[in-house]
Enzyme design. Structure first.
Site, PDB file in Angstrom:
ATOM      1  CB  CYS A  43      -0.925  -0.027   1.213  1.00  0.00           C
ATOM      2  SG  CYS A  43      -1.816   1.508   1.441  1.00  0.00           S
ATOM      3  CB  CYS A  48      -3.265   2.578  -1.558  1.00  0.00           C
ATOM      4  SG  CYS A  48      -3.496   0.884  -1.070  1.00  0.00           S
ATOM      5  CE  LYS A  51      -4.684   4.154  -6.283  1.00  0.00           C
ATOM      6  NZ  LYS A  51      -5.210   2.827  -6.105  1.00  0.00           N
ATOM      7  CE1 TYR A 177     -10.707  -1.852  -6.369  1.00  0.00           C
ATOM      8  CE2 TYR A 177     -10.841  -4.191  -6.880  1.00  0.00           C
ATOM      9  CZ  TYR A 177     -11.278  -3.092  -6.149  1.00  0.00           C
ATOM     10  OH  TYR A 177     -12.262  -3.232  -5.223  1.00  0.00           O
ATOM     11  CD  GLU A 181      -6.902   2.079  -8.949  1.00  0.00           C
ATOM     12  OE1 GLU A 181      -5.732   1.787  -8.638  1.00  0.00           O
ATOM     13  OE2 GLU A 181      -7.822   2.214  -8.120  1.00  0.00           O
ATOM     14  CG  HIS A 435     -29.275  22.662  -4.853  1.00  0.00           C
ATOM     15  ND1 HIS A 435     -29.375  21.706  -5.851  1.00  0.00           N
ATOM     16  CD2 HIS A 435     -29.456  23.861  -5.450  1.00  0.00           C
ATOM     17  CE1 HIS A 435     -29.626  22.319  -6.996  1.00  0.00           C
ATOM     18  NE2 HIS A 435     -29.668  23.618  -6.784  1.00  0.00           N
ATOM     19  CD  GLU A 440     -28.779  18.568  -5.243  1.00  0.00           C
ATOM     20  OE1 GLU A 440     -29.745  18.925  -4.564  1.00  0.00           O
ATOM     21  OE2 GLU A 440     -28.156  19.330  -6.000  1.00  0.00           O
TER      22      GLU A 440
HETATM   23  P1  NDP Z   1      -7.583  -8.108 -10.347  1.00  0.00           P
HETATM   24  O1  NDP Z   1      -7.784  -9.464  -9.816  1.00  0.00           O
HETATM   25  O2  NDP Z   1      -8.478  -7.002  -9.913  1.00  0.00           O
HETATM   26  O3  NDP Z   1      -7.645  -8.162 -11.938  1.00  0.00           O
HETATM   27  C1  NDP Z   1      -6.832  -9.022 -12.669  1.00  0.00           C
HETATM   28  C2  NDP Z   1      -7.202  -8.853 -14.129  1.00  0.00           C
HETATM   29  O4  NDP Z   1      -6.286  -9.563 -14.936  1.00  0.00           O
HETATM   30  C3  NDP Z   1      -8.592  -9.372 -14.465  1.00  0.00           C
HETATM   31  O5  NDP Z   1      -9.174  -8.499 -15.373  1.00  0.00           O
HETATM   32  C4  NDP Z   1      -8.295 -10.726 -15.090  1.00  0.00           C
HETATM   33  O6  NDP Z   1      -9.265 -11.101 -16.026  1.00  0.00           O
HETATM   34  C5  NDP Z   1      -6.986 -10.446 -15.792  1.00  0.00           C
HETATM   35  N1  NDP Z   1      -6.167 -11.625 -15.961  1.00  0.00           N
HETATM   36  C6  NDP Z   1      -5.841 -12.558 -15.040  1.00  0.00           C
HETATM   37  N2  NDP Z   1      -5.051 -13.503 -15.571  1.00  0.00           N
HETATM   38  C7  NDP Z   1      -4.872 -13.177 -16.869  1.00  0.00           C
HETATM   39  C8  NDP Z   1      -4.172 -13.772 -17.930  1.00  0.00           C
HETATM   40  N3  NDP Z   1      -3.491 -14.907 -17.774  1.00  0.00           N
HETATM   41  N4  NDP Z   1      -4.214 -13.171 -19.139  1.00  0.00           N
HETATM   42  C9  NDP Z   1      -4.921 -12.024 -19.317  1.00  0.00           C
HETATM   43  N5  NDP Z   1      -5.606 -11.413 -18.341  1.00  0.00           N
HETATM   44  C10 NDP Z   1      -5.582 -11.986 -17.123  1.00  0.00           C
HETATM   45  O7  NDP Z   1      -6.050  -7.800 -10.068  1.00  0.00           O
HETATM   46  P2  NDP Z   1      -5.205  -6.470 -10.051  1.00  0.00           P
HETATM   47  O8  NDP Z   1      -3.842  -6.938 -10.401  1.00  0.00           O
HETATM   48  O9  NDP Z   1      -5.810  -5.401 -10.870  1.00  0.00           O
HETATM   49  O10 NDP Z   1      -5.286  -6.024  -8.538  1.00  0.00           O
HETATM   50  C11 NDP Z   1      -5.032  -6.931  -7.473  1.00  0.00           C
HETATM   51  C12 NDP Z   1      -5.870  -6.587  -6.278  1.00  0.00           C
HETATM   52  O11 NDP Z   1      -5.357  -5.422  -5.650  1.00  0.00           O
HETATM   53  C13 NDP Z   1      -7.309  -6.222  -6.617  1.00  0.00           C
HETATM   54  O12 NDP Z   1      -8.135  -7.347  -6.697  1.00  0.00           O
HETATM   55  C14 NDP Z   1      -7.705  -5.338  -5.478  1.00  0.00           C
HETATM   56  O13 NDP Z   1      -8.198  -6.138  -4.442  1.00  0.00           O
HETATM   57  C15 NDP Z   1      -6.392  -4.679  -5.060  1.00  0.00           C
HETATM   58  N6  NDP Z   1      -6.349  -3.278  -5.541  1.00  0.00           N
HETATM   59  C16 NDP Z   1      -7.208  -2.375  -5.008  1.00  0.00           C
HETATM   60  C17 NDP Z   1      -7.201  -1.065  -5.433  1.00  0.00           C
HETATM   61  C18 NDP Z   1      -8.181  -0.099  -4.848  1.00  0.00           C
HETATM   62  O14 NDP Z   1      -8.727  -0.363  -3.788  1.00  0.00           O
HETATM   63  N7  NDP Z   1      -8.436   1.026  -5.513  1.00  0.00           N
HETATM   64  C19 NDP Z   1      -6.263  -0.592  -6.451  1.00  0.00           C
HETATM   65  C20 NDP Z   1      -5.409  -1.625  -6.948  1.00  0.00           C
HETATM   66  C21 NDP Z   1      -5.455  -2.907  -6.497  1.00  0.00           C
HETATM   67  P3  NDP Z   1     -10.631 -11.864 -15.638  1.00  0.00           P
HETATM   68  O15 NDP Z   1     -11.636 -10.790 -15.302  1.00  0.00           O
HETATM   69  O16 NDP Z   1     -10.953 -12.592 -16.875  1.00  0.00           O
HETATM   70  O17 NDP Z   1     -10.315 -12.748 -14.485  1.00  0.00           O
END
Ligand code: NDP
Length: 450
Positions: A43, A48, A51, A177, A181, A435, A440
């Protein structure tokens, strides 16, 4: 004299580990934390906090454009990336220091080095053995990049925070995510961005309408979204990278960021010397009291999977400390955890998506509103805010609040309190709006749109 050096030995000084260590020590436990890398974990260092700082930087582009309509003539050149990156790094170093002080002031011993299990009560750090009555694994996760040929040319979010220079064009692979982002951040910093996602619409698991509207908003901002697409190989060329695409084409790019999920950071932890078991997804399996299959070993935060969010790890750390040393035995409550995606514009959400709510509650009312932000009545910015409320008809409880728009991350926090307290639609209706604000609208949605 105790046979143990410590009551609690925590492996990992990230959000969950530090909270558990500090709270346990404040309740009288003798605590140590081992950390191999940086204080504050993902984080603070590569998640976080940096970022969000980059996200602030990226938002300026839009503000520069909007400023003219408000009478300000603002000219700007390209971003001075090294200045932003280094200012960010300085702030992170300051936070590392604060984390060190937090531990010191709480009388927690900080041990710098990689810890691995010798047995279920003993860890080794830099060749020295420490014995503890209980050991907590809070080592977090690490970016996962699939085995695509040329993956050595790809970067993860870890490296993006320290890039020497920004490329002219970047490709972001993934639809979660981090991918969403960073597509917005890079675009806002002046990089041309293509985001590639393997299914038909990104942010699987979030409300479908919100996901659809975000795709429109991102395209409006100039991001190229390619859904139902994947990268099959990465090759280095004279002036960058060439990506082979599943659909058959190629894409030339300056950098490829893989944001394809994160895995628990278990390498070298010596779990084989314990009975600690993993679940089907490869995370450490724990009971609802964070106990692993080895009774003296606990785990929490990203290493156990679930909602990998800093505030969740903090709450888990607090819950465990109270349970072990405070005599408070209260189950962790994972319902109605709000979350924000700091894409552009932000998504803020708490509770169930329309799809999940239909499945769970059956009979629901859905209220939506899409409109131009008052600010943009003067600008040429075509961006629109989208709001959505989901109500369980049987109880009248609001079970989902979703927003796509500036500051959604800030705004949803307040609604999360109301949802957690069980607010009904009648309570929303009885609440007077402020407002003129975007928020709102949430208390003036009268007719169910479907
Ligand atoms: P996520 O699990 O959110 O997303 C991973 C993405 O990668 C999905 O879209 C998935 O697709 C895709 N993916 C997985 N494997 C492959 C592959 N082999 N080939 C192509 N695409 C693939 O992971 P992130 O890395 O984005 O983030 C990790 C975690 O960190 C998040 O789940 C969240 O909990 C936390 N986070 C929170 C934030 C916040 O609170 N603002 C900001 C950043 C991270 P599919 O949908 O098909 O599975």
């Amino acid at each position: 004299m105790s046979q143990f050096d410590y009551d609690l030995f925590v492996i990992g000084a990230g959000s969950g580990g530090v909270r558990a260590a500090r709270m346990s020590a404040s309740m009288g436990a003798r605590v140590a934390v081992a950390e191999a890398r940086y204080l504050g974990g993902t984080c603070v260092n590569v998640g976080c906090v940096p970022k969000k700082l980059f996200s602030y930087a990226a938002h300026f582009t839009e503000n520069f454009h909007d400023a003219a309509s408000f009478g300000w003539d603002v000219s700007h050149g390209p971003i001075d990336w090294p200045r932003l990156r280094d200012n960010k790094t300085r702030e992170i170093e300051r936070l590392n220091g604060i984390y060190g002080n937090i531990l010191k002031n709480a009388n927690v011993d900080l041990i710098n080095g990689h810890a691995h299990f010798v047995d279920e009560h003993t860890v080794d750090v830099n060749g020295k053995h420490y014995r503890a009555e209980r050991i907590l694994i809070a080592v977090g996760g690490w970016p996962y990049i699939p085995d695509v040929p040329g993956k050595e040319h790809a970067i993860s979010s870890n490296e993006l925070f320290y890039l020497d220079e920004l490329p002219e064009h970047a490709t972001v692979v993934g639809g979660g995510y981090i991918a969403t982002e960073f597509a917005g951040i890079l675009n806002g910093l002046g990089v041309k961005v293509t985001q590639i996602y393997r299914r038909s619409l990104f942010l699987r698991g979030f409300d479908e309408e919100i996901r659809g509207h975000l795709a429109e908003e991102m395209r409006l901002r100039g991001i190229e979204l390619r859904f139902n697409e994947n990268v099959t190989a990465i090759e280095k060329t004279a002036d960058g990278l060439q990506l082979q695409l599943e659909s058959g084409g190629v894409l030339n790019t300056g950098a490829v960021l893989y944001a394809t999920g994160r895995q628990p950071l278990l390498e070298g932890l010596g779990l084989e010397n314990t009975r600690v078991a993993l679940n089907e997804q490869g995370f450490i399996a724990v009971s609802d009291t964070f106990q692993t299959a080895a009774p003296s070993i606990y785990a929490l935060g990203d290493v156990i999977g679930g909602m990998e969010l800093t505030p969740v790890a903090l709450a888990e750390g607090m819950n465990l400390a109270r349970r072990l040393y405070g005599g408070i035995d209260q189950a962790m409550d994972y319902e109605y955890i709000p979350t924000a995606i700091f894409c552009q514009p932000n998504i803020g959400t708490v509770g169930y998506s329309e799809e999940q709510a239909r499945e769970k509650f059956g009979d629901i009312s859905v209220f939506t509103s899409q409109f131009k932000h008052l600010k943009h009545t003067l600008t040429e910015n075509p961006s629109k805010v989208f709001l959505k409320l989901i109500v369980d008809k049987a109880s009248d409880r609001v079970v989902g609040v979703h927003m796509l728009g500036d500051d959604a991350g800030e705004l949803i926090q307040g609604f999360a309190v109301a949802i957690k307290a069980g607010a009904t639609k009648a309570v929303f209706d009885a609440t007077i709006g402020i407002h003129p604000t975007v928020a709102e609208e949430f208390v003036t949605m009268r007719e169910a749109s479907r």
